[in-house]
Design a protein around this motif. Structure first.
Motif, PDB file in Angstrom:
ATOM      1  N   ARG A 182       0.812  -1.219   0.000  1.00 37.09           N
ATOM      2  CA  ARG A 182       0.000   0.000   0.000  1.00 37.09           C
ATOM      3  C   ARG A 182       0.851   1.277   0.000  1.00 37.09           C
ATOM      4  NH1 ARG A 182       0.480  -1.362   5.209  1.00 37.09           N
ATOM      5  NH2 ARG A 182       0.410   0.268   6.806  1.00 37.09           N
ATOM      6  N   ILE A 183       1.946   1.321   0.773  1.00 41.04           N
ATOM      7  CA  ILE A 183       2.774   2.522   0.818  1.00 41.04           C
ATOM      8  C   ILE A 183       3.433   2.770  -0.535  1.00 41.04           C
ATOM      9  CG2 ILE A 183       4.733   3.653   1.925  1.00 41.04           C
ATOM     10  CD1 ILE A 183       2.262   3.392   3.693  1.00 41.04           C
TER      11      ILE A 183
ATOM     12  N   ILE B 256       0.533  11.267   2.404  1.00 42.19           N
ATOM     13  CA  ILE B 256       0.611   9.834   2.703  1.00 42.19           C
ATOM     14  C   ILE B 256      -0.304   9.482   3.869  1.00 42.19           C
ATOM     15  CG2 ILE B 256       2.145   7.992   3.497  1.00 42.19           C
ATOM     16  CD1 ILE B 256       4.412   9.380   1.995  1.00 42.19           C
ATOM     17  N   CYS B 257      -0.348  10.345   4.877  1.00 42.90           N
ATOM     18  CA  CYS B 257      -1.206  10.120   6.052  1.00 42.90           C
ATOM     19  C   CYS B 257      -2.675  10.048   5.659  1.00 42.90           C
ATOM     20  CB  CYS B 257      -0.972  11.228   7.067  1.00 42.90           C
ATOM     21  SG  CYS B 257      -2.097  11.192   8.486  1.00 42.90           S
TER      22      CYS B 257
ATOM     23  N   THR C  82       2.824   6.085  -2.794  1.00 40.21           N
ATOM     24  CA  THR C  82       3.943   6.907  -3.252  1.00 40.21           C
ATOM     25  C   THR C  82       3.936   7.079  -4.764  1.00 40.21           C
ATOM     26  OG1 THR C  82       5.266   6.113  -1.377  1.00 40.21           O
ATOM     27  CG2 THR C  82       6.445   7.176  -3.190  1.00 40.21           C
TER      28      THR C  82
ATOM     29  N   GLU D 178      -3.579   6.876   3.851  1.00 45.88           N
ATOM     30  CA  GLU D 178      -3.629   5.735   4.764  1.00 45.88           C
ATOM     31  C   GLU D 178      -4.839   5.805   5.701  1.00 45.88           C
ATOM     32  OE1 GLU D 178      -2.489   2.313   7.001  1.00 45.88           O
ATOM     33  OE2 GLU D 178      -2.005   3.032   4.988  1.00 45.88           O
TER      34      GLU D 178
ATOM     35  N   CYS E 122       4.262  14.166   4.426  1.00 53.96           N
ATOM     36  CA  CYS E 122       3.561  13.267   5.359  1.00 53.96           C
ATOM     37  C   CYS E 122       2.056  13.486   5.367  1.00 53.96           C
ATOM     38  CB  CYS E 122       4.109  13.455   6.777  1.00 53.96           C
ATOM     39  SG  CYS E 122       5.830  12.978   6.954  1.00 53.96           S
TER      40      CYS E 122
END
Length: 207
Positions: free
Chosen positions: A71-72, A115-116, A76, A119, A112
């Motif tokens: 997932r990361i 991405i935060c 990205t 998620e 961040c």
């Protein structure tokens, strides 16, 4: 499983209660680096808003296909695609501002905040909620950058948007448009936000 926030709740929380800069302390690198002028702050805010909204929407659309261990990487790559678009558009149509912002536009890839939100929200909720979350967080980020930039530019140059606001006799605080001014301004505004939040909490508890 606890109920997820609605679109309206996500939107409102992102502006002040969960402000990415003043409450979550995310994205501090561009916050401190590009806020010596209001024009640069607004441009950076617009670029982050574009990338955040697009990344949230795309992540939400493919949330059921995401694998936990990938997932990361997917986040990205998705973010990098829209950052490249934003960077090229700025270079094509706002070349001077693109040069002023320098590497901080490409560095949105590792911001961040984005991405935060991918998620925490987009990978778990629908497109409408993810979009509302992105808009709320973007407005909150813009308010934070603009508040810092306005204080620094006014005190450092006596002007805002090239319009003089302070008397000509004002002795410019040059330190405010230098890196130390970013830390000073951010620290003071962060303290002010925390003080106001504590007062509101105390009033709510008494009520």
């Amino acid at each position: 499983m606890a109920d997820q926030p609605t679109a309206i709740e996500r939107f409102i929380q992102g502006i002040l209660p969960e402000n990415p800069v003043y409450r979550q302390l995310l994205g501090l690198c561009p916050t401190l680096a590009v806020t010596n002028g209001l024009k640069a702050a607004i441009t950076m805010s617009a670029a982050v808003a574009f990338v955040l909204f697009c990344a949230n929407v795309v992540t939400s659309l493919m949330r059921n296909l995401l694998k936990p261990h990938l997932r990361i990487v997917i986040f990205t790559l998705t973010i990098a695609t829209f950052v490249t678009i934003a960077d090229r558009v700025l270079a094509a149509y706002l070349y001077q501002m693109s040069k002023v912002l320098g590497p901080y536009i490409p560095l949105i890839i590792v911001n961040c905040i984005i991405i935060c939100r991918c998620e925490v929200c987009a990978s778990k909720q629908g497109v409408f909620v993810a979009g509302a979350d992105a808009l709320g967080q973007s407005i909150g980020f813009c308010l934070a950058l603009c508040s810092i930039a306005a204080v620094r530019e006014i005190l450092g140059t006596g002007m805002l948007f090239d319009i003089r606001l302070l008397p000509v006799a004002w002795s410019d605080w040059v330190i405010m448009v230098l890196p130390p001014g970013a830390f000073l301004t951010f620290g003071l505004l962060l303290g002010l936000v925390n003080w106001y939040s504590d007062r509101q909490s105390q009033k709510a508890n008494r009520g």
